[in-house]
Design an enzyme around this catalytic site. Structure first.
Site, PDB file in Angstrom:
ATOM      1  N   ILE A 178      -6.723  -1.457 -10.913  1.00  0.00           N
ATOM      2  CA  ILE A 178      -5.387  -0.956 -11.267  1.00  0.00           C
ATOM      3  C   ILE A 178      -5.373  -0.472 -12.712  1.00  0.00           C
ATOM      4  CG2 ILE A 178      -2.998  -1.673 -11.706  1.00  0.00           C
ATOM      5  CD1 ILE A 178      -3.133  -3.362  -9.177  1.00  0.00           C
ATOM      6  N   GLY A 179      -5.949  -1.263 -13.610  1.00  0.00           N
ATOM      7  CA  GLY A 179      -5.955  -0.889 -15.029  1.00  0.00           C
ATOM      8  C   GLY A 179      -6.613   0.463 -15.242  1.00  0.00           C
ATOM      9  N   HIS A 208     -25.746  22.445   2.829  1.00  0.00           N
ATOM     10  CA  HIS A 208     -25.913  22.982   1.482  1.00  0.00           C
ATOM     11  C   HIS A 208     -24.921  24.112   1.259  1.00  0.00           C
ATOM     12  CE1 HIS A 208     -27.833  24.252  -2.204  1.00  0.00           C
ATOM     13  NE2 HIS A 208     -27.756  25.510  -1.754  1.00  0.00           N
ATOM     14  N   CYS A 221       0.810  -1.217   0.000  1.00  0.00           N
ATOM     15  CA  CYS A 221       0.000   0.000   0.000  1.00  0.00           C
ATOM     16  C   CYS A 221       0.848   1.274   0.000  1.00  0.00           C
ATOM     17  CB  CYS A 221      -0.928  -0.021   1.209  1.00  0.00           C
ATOM     18  SG  CYS A 221      -1.934   1.435   1.367  1.00  0.00           S
ATOM     19  N   THR A 264       1.487 -11.182   5.146  1.00  0.00           N
ATOM     20  CA  THR A 264       2.471 -11.078   4.064  1.00  0.00           C
ATOM     21  C   THR A 264       1.882 -10.557   2.760  1.00  0.00           C
ATOM     22  OG1 THR A 264       2.112 -13.450   3.766  1.00  0.00           O
ATOM     23  CG2 THR A 264       4.080 -12.796   4.981  1.00  0.00           C
TER      24      THR A 264
HETATM   25  P1  FAD Z   1       0.874  -5.809   1.998  1.00  0.00           P
HETATM   26  O1  FAD Z   1       0.603  -4.370   1.984  1.00  0.00           O
HETATM   27  O2  FAD Z   1       1.101  -6.486   0.687  1.00  0.00           O
HETATM   28  O3  FAD Z   1       2.147  -6.015   2.940  1.00  0.00           O
HETATM   29  C1  FAD Z   1       2.771  -7.237   3.072  1.00  0.00           C
HETATM   30  C2  FAD Z   1       4.173  -6.991   3.581  1.00  0.00           C
HETATM   31  O4  FAD Z   1       4.727  -8.241   3.972  1.00  0.00           O
HETATM   32  C3  FAD Z   1       5.123  -6.415   2.536  1.00  0.00           C
HETATM   33  O5  FAD Z   1       5.782  -5.305   3.089  1.00  0.00           O
HETATM   34  C4  FAD Z   1       6.112  -7.553   2.270  1.00  0.00           C
HETATM   35  O6  FAD Z   1       7.426  -7.092   1.992  1.00  0.00           O
HETATM   36  C5  FAD Z   1       6.096  -8.276   3.609  1.00  0.00           C
HETATM   37  N1  FAD Z   1       6.453  -9.687   3.538  1.00  0.00           N
HETATM   38  C6  FAD Z   1       5.957 -10.658   2.742  1.00  0.00           C
HETATM   39  N2  FAD Z   1       6.502 -11.856   3.034  1.00  0.00           N
HETATM   40  C7  FAD Z   1       7.382 -11.631   4.038  1.00  0.00           C
HETATM   41  C8  FAD Z   1       8.240 -12.471   4.784  1.00  0.00           C
HETATM   42  N3  FAD Z   1       8.292 -13.793   4.576  1.00  0.00           N
HETATM   43  N4  FAD Z   1       9.014 -11.908   5.730  1.00  0.00           N
HETATM   44  C9  FAD Z   1       8.977 -10.568   5.981  1.00  0.00           C
HETATM   45  N5  FAD Z   1       8.156  -9.731   5.311  1.00  0.00           N
HETATM   46  C10 FAD Z   1       7.372 -10.256   4.360  1.00  0.00           C
HETATM   47  N6  FAD Z   1      -6.087  -0.700  -1.480  1.00  0.00           N
HETATM   48  C11 FAD Z   1      -6.915   0.261  -1.030  1.00  0.00           C
HETATM   49  O7  FAD Z   1      -7.648   0.023  -0.063  1.00  0.00           O
HETATM   50  N7  FAD Z   1      -6.935   1.502  -1.596  1.00  0.00           N
HETATM   51  C12 FAD Z   1      -6.165   1.812  -2.653  1.00  0.00           C
HETATM   52  O8  FAD Z   1      -6.210   2.937  -3.136  1.00  0.00           O
HETATM   53  C13 FAD Z   1      -5.293   0.818  -3.168  1.00  0.00           C
HETATM   54  N8  FAD Z   1      -4.490   1.099  -4.207  1.00  0.00           N
HETATM   55  C14 FAD Z   1      -3.637   0.131  -4.666  1.00  0.00           C
HETATM   56  C15 FAD Z   1      -2.849   0.423  -5.764  1.00  0.00           C
HETATM   57  C16 FAD Z   1      -1.988  -0.518  -6.269  1.00  0.00           C
HETATM   58  C17 FAD Z   1      -1.125  -0.181  -7.452  1.00  0.00           C
HETATM   59  C18 FAD Z   1      -1.900  -1.795  -5.646  1.00  0.00           C
HETATM   60  C19 FAD Z   1      -0.938  -2.828  -6.150  1.00  0.00           C
HETATM   61  C20 FAD Z   1      -2.690  -2.104  -4.548  1.00  0.00           C
HETATM   62  C21 FAD Z   1      -3.576  -1.143  -4.064  1.00  0.00           C
HETATM   63  N9  FAD Z   1      -4.421  -1.406  -2.993  1.00  0.00           N
HETATM   64  C22 FAD Z   1      -5.280  -0.449  -2.535  1.00  0.00           C
HETATM   65  C23 FAD Z   1      -4.410  -2.711  -2.297  1.00  0.00           C
HETATM   66  C24 FAD Z   1      -3.584  -2.612  -1.006  1.00  0.00           C
HETATM   67  O9  FAD Z   1      -2.292  -2.193  -1.326  1.00  0.00           O
HETATM   68  C25 FAD Z   1      -3.566  -3.950  -0.306  1.00  0.00           C
HETATM   69  O10 FAD Z   1      -4.873  -4.413  -0.099  1.00  0.00           O
HETATM   70  C26 FAD Z   1      -2.875  -3.834   1.037  1.00  0.00           C
HETATM   71  O11 FAD Z   1      -1.558  -3.359   0.901  1.00  0.00           O
HETATM   72  C27 FAD Z   1      -2.848  -5.187   1.755  1.00  0.00           C
HETATM   73  O12 FAD Z   1      -2.218  -5.054   2.971  1.00  0.00           O
HETATM   74  P2  FAD Z   1      -1.485  -6.265   3.671  1.00  0.00           P
HETATM   75  O13 FAD Z   1      -0.969  -5.725   4.961  1.00  0.00           O
HETATM   76  O14 FAD Z   1      -2.350  -7.448   3.688  1.00  0.00           O
HETATM   77  O15 FAD Z   1      -0.256  -6.651   2.721  1.00  0.00           O
HETATM   78  P1  NAI Z   2      -8.844  -6.708 -10.420  1.00  0.00           P
HETATM   79  O1  NAI Z   2      -9.224  -8.031  -9.905  1.00  0.00           O
HETATM   80  O2  NAI Z   2      -9.480  -5.488  -9.899  1.00  0.00           O
HETATM   81  O3  NAI Z   2      -9.087  -6.686 -12.002  1.00  0.00           O
HETATM   82  C1  NAI Z   2      -8.502  -7.570 -12.881  1.00  0.00           C
HETATM   83  C2  NAI Z   2      -9.239  -7.520 -14.200  1.00  0.00           C
HETATM   84  O4  NAI Z   2      -8.507  -8.263 -15.155  1.00  0.00           O
HETATM   85  C3  NAI Z   2     -10.628  -8.127 -14.130  1.00  0.00           C
HETATM   86  O5  NAI Z   2     -11.536  -7.251 -14.750  1.00  0.00           O
HETATM   87  C4  NAI Z   2     -10.477  -9.440 -14.867  1.00  0.00           C
HETATM   88  O6  NAI Z   2     -11.668  -9.869 -15.494  1.00  0.00           O
HETATM   89  C5  NAI Z   2      -9.413  -9.076 -15.886  1.00  0.00           C
HETATM   90  N1  NAI Z   2      -8.641 -10.192 -16.415  1.00  0.00           N
HETATM   91  C6  NAI Z   2      -8.206 -11.291 -15.752  1.00  0.00           C
HETATM   92  N2  NAI Z   2      -7.491 -12.078 -16.590  1.00  0.00           N
HETATM   93  C7  NAI Z   2      -7.450 -11.445 -17.788  1.00  0.00           C
HETATM   94  C8  NAI Z   2      -6.849 -11.738 -19.037  1.00  0.00           C
HETATM   95  N3  NAI Z   2      -6.129 -12.830 -19.216  1.00  0.00           N
HETATM   96  N4  NAI Z   2      -7.010 -10.863 -20.042  1.00  0.00           N
HETATM   97  C9  NAI Z   2      -7.748  -9.727 -19.869  1.00  0.00           C
HETATM   98  N5  NAI Z   2      -8.331  -9.405 -18.708  1.00  0.00           N
HETATM   99  C10 NAI Z   2      -8.180 -10.248 -17.682  1.00  0.00           C
HETATM  100  O7  NAI Z   2      -7.259  -6.658 -10.281  1.00  0.00           O
HETATM  101  P2  NAI Z   2      -6.220  -5.453 -10.377  1.00  0.00           P
HETATM  102  O8  NAI Z   2      -6.796  -4.302 -11.118  1.00  0.00           O
HETATM  103  O9  NAI Z   2      -4.968  -6.065 -10.866  1.00  0.00           O
HETATM  104  O10 NAI Z   2      -6.037  -5.038  -8.871  1.00  0.00           O
HETATM  105  C11 NAI Z   2      -5.580  -6.003  -7.894  1.00  0.00           C
HETATM  106  C12 NAI Z   2      -6.146  -5.715  -6.544  1.00  0.00           C
HETATM  107  O11 NAI Z   2      -5.589  -4.539  -6.004  1.00  0.00           O
HETATM  108  C13 NAI Z   2      -7.646  -5.523  -6.593  1.00  0.00           C
HETATM  109  O12 NAI Z   2      -8.232  -6.696  -6.076  1.00  0.00           O
HETATM  110  C14 NAI Z   2      -7.935  -4.361  -5.722  1.00  0.00           C
HETATM  111  O13 NAI Z   2      -8.651  -4.792  -4.599  1.00  0.00           O
HETATM  112  C15 NAI Z   2      -6.571  -3.830  -5.286  1.00  0.00           C
HETATM  113  N6  NAI Z   2      -6.515  -2.413  -5.653  1.00  0.00           N
HETATM  114  C16 NAI Z   2      -7.370  -1.548  -5.041  1.00  0.00           C
HETATM  115  C17 NAI Z   2      -7.397  -0.225  -5.391  1.00  0.00           C
HETATM  116  C18 NAI Z   2      -8.369   0.679  -4.740  1.00  0.00           C
HETATM  117  O14 NAI Z   2      -8.947   0.311  -3.736  1.00  0.00           O
HETATM  118  N7  NAI Z   2      -8.571   1.892  -5.252  1.00  0.00           N
HETATM  119  C19 NAI Z   2      -6.493   0.320  -6.403  1.00  0.00           C
HETATM  120  C20 NAI Z   2      -5.662  -0.681  -7.014  1.00  0.00           C
HETATM  121  C21 NAI Z   2      -5.674  -1.980  -6.616  1.00  0.00           C
END
Ligand code: FAD
Ligand code: NAI
Length: 466
Positions: A184-185, A445, A41, A143
């Protein structure tokens, strides 16, 4: 010295769990393999993506809307390196904030890869290969998750990128191919479209954003198309030829058929994320995974092995930071002998594009599938005074309420600032509110939140401004 709790992973799930455990008097440590705290995150997810969404939105506004408001600044010029620096500074501030909070709460930190050698024994291997073993009464696995990959397509994070590479592109790609019309897309596709890329999104299904209320998803897709994002639904990318100066992607109908070659400078693979448990030693201690490799937990976040718990992206449920955080708090409270709980029916979901999309509770499709009779109240931002004066009238608020009891079952907002507005729906739903409760609550409002009130009034067909 033995700990009461060791949390593996310092993402929003892990660091929040550790802080709550320390507040409750437990001797707590986190193990983190990355150089900075905050997980996906803070380092490569929510925070950097929101920085680029914010900056690129203002860039577009400066180019398109400032003039209409009488602000003459000329055509804005993009300094991408400076924008990336702005994003990096935001990340830096946030990860340092977590380090400060851990310290303040006297949570110890071990830098390295954690492995559960046995229940109550965590082995930490640091980057230089040194290992140490730490004793603990309880373990929380936090993790997180990793990028899902497409078979046969290698992510080099330069031209074929995951979200991580898409957050650090050194120049604006002329043509960006996005695989997957998920969160993400659409968020990162929006960033690069605003900064000048021609964006094509290829989606396997016949709709964008699976799981999202279909009415909202369709309207949102139309708005994104108006902004210039192109979609190819019911299609899949089967290969990407990286041999030339330009990428050549094979795009086929999802059901199979003739492939078409699509050129791109950068391809973003955004087809979902998978739970991350590599190297944790779960097999050895007998922690069960489900068929999607998620750690199986009960209602108290306990795994199949006593004393080992799991939270966040590594278990079932939406992969969202706030869901991970709330589970972190609940797990710490349960381990401390209290009654921690997360209401999985009331978790907001926000897409931070423009306009934003925010939803909570059930979609119309889910209610229909469950055979629940419901009433719908819908109110467009074209009829909201504040949205009108701001010239940001795209979108609507939709409230779904139980036909028998009027209890609010789902709220869906497509519109400016939807992500902030959904908080009102979350509170209402946590308190078991009816649509009438929202309709009779005084809203300031002129605010966009009046559209929420009007949508609630529309459930009984008595909205005033429509
Ligand atoms: P993570 O944040 O993935 O943290 C896991 C940690 O564990 C990492 O630091 C990793 O290095 C560590 N780790 C793993 N294995 C080990 C090990 N064996 N030993 C030591 N450390 C380890 N969610 C939202 O709610 N809002 C958003 O706007 C949003 N935007 C996102 C944008 C992108 C591009 C992406 C990829 C994700 C986004 N998400 C968003 C999703 C969000 O990031 C995750 O849901 C969240 O980070 C999950 O938290 P977590 O603590 O479960 O794991
Ligand atoms: P996602 O699960 O949101 O979307 C993946 C999309 O890819 C789906 O529409 C699926 O049908 C499509 N897809 C799967 N296989 C495919 C293929 N072979 N060809 C074409 N399309 C295909 O996953 P995304 O966008 O990668 O995000 C991952 C996670 O990160 C999400 O589950 C989301 O919860 C979290 N995230 C949250 C954000 C937020 O809260 N604003 C921002 C970014 C990520």
């Amino acid at each position: 010295m033995a700990y009461d709790l060791i949390v593996i992973g310092s993402g929003p799930g892990g660091y929040v769990c550790a802080i709550r455990a320390a507040q409750l008097g437990m001797k707590t440590a986190v193990v983190e393999k990355w150089a900075t705290f905050g997980g996906t995150c803070l380092n490569v997810g929510c925070i950097p993506s929101k920085a680029l969404l914010h900056a690129s939105e203002l860039y577009e506004e400066a180019g398109h809307d400032f003039g209409k408001m009488g602000i003459r600044v000329g055509a804005p010029a993009l300094d991408l390196a400076a924008m990336m620096k702005f994003k990096d500074e935001g990340v830096d501030g946030n990860v340092k904030g977590v380090a400060f909070l851990l310290k303040k709460n006297k949570v110890d930190a071990f830098q390295g890869v954690g492995r559960i050698a046995a229940p109550g024994r965590i082995q930490v291997t640091s980057a230089d290969g040194r290992t140490e073993t730490v004793e603990t009464k309880n373990v929380v696995i936090a993790t997180g998750s990793d990028v899902a990959r497409l078979r046969g397509i290698e992510i080099d994070e330069k031209r074929v990128v995951s979200s991580t590479g898409a957050l650090v592109l050194p120049k604006v790609p002329a043509k960006l191919l996005v695989v997957g019309a998920g969160v993400i897309g659409l968020e990162l596709g929006s960033v690069w479209r605003r900064l000048g890329s021609q964006v094509l999104v290829v989606e396997f299904l016949d709709r964008i954003l699976p799981g999202m209320d279909l009415d909202v998803a369709r309207s949102f897709q139309r708005l994104l198309q108006k902004q210039g994002v192109a979609f190819r639904l019911s299609s899949k990318v089967t290969a990407i030829d990286t041999s030339g100066a330009t990428l050549k992607a094979s795009v086929e109908p999802a059901a199979g058929g003739t492939a078409e070659s699509v050129e791109a400078d950068v391809a973003l693979i955004a087809i979902g994320r998978v739970p991350y448990t590599e190297g944790l030693g779960l097999d050895g201690v007998g922690v069960k995974l489900d068929d999607r490799k998620r750690v199986v937990v009960d209602a108290h976040f306990a795994t199949s092995v006593p004393g080992i718990y799991a939270i966040g992206d590594v278990i079932a449920g939406p992969m969202l930071a706030h869901k991970a955080e709330d589970e972190g708090v609940a797990a710490a409270e349960i381990i401390a002998g209290r009654a921690g709980h997360v209401n999985t029916d009331v978790i907001p979901n926000v897409i931070y594009t423009f306009p934003e999309v925010a939803s909570i509770g059930k979609s119309e499709e889910e209610l229909k599938a469950a055979g629940i009779a419901y009433n719908t109240g819908k109110f467009p931002f074209t009829a909201n005074g504040r949205a009108k004066v701001n010239m940001q009238t795209d979108g609507f608020v939709k409230i779904l309420a139980d036909a028998r009891t009027d209890r609010v079952l789902g709220v869906h907002i497509l519109g400016p600032d939807a992500g902030n507005m959904i908080a009102e729906a979350a509170i209402a739903m946590e308190f078991g509110a009816s649509s009438e409760d929202i309709a009779r609550t005084c809203h300031a409002h002129p605010t966009l939140t009046e559209a929420v009130k009007e949508a609630a009034m529309a459930v009984e067909k008595r909205s005033i401004h429509m």
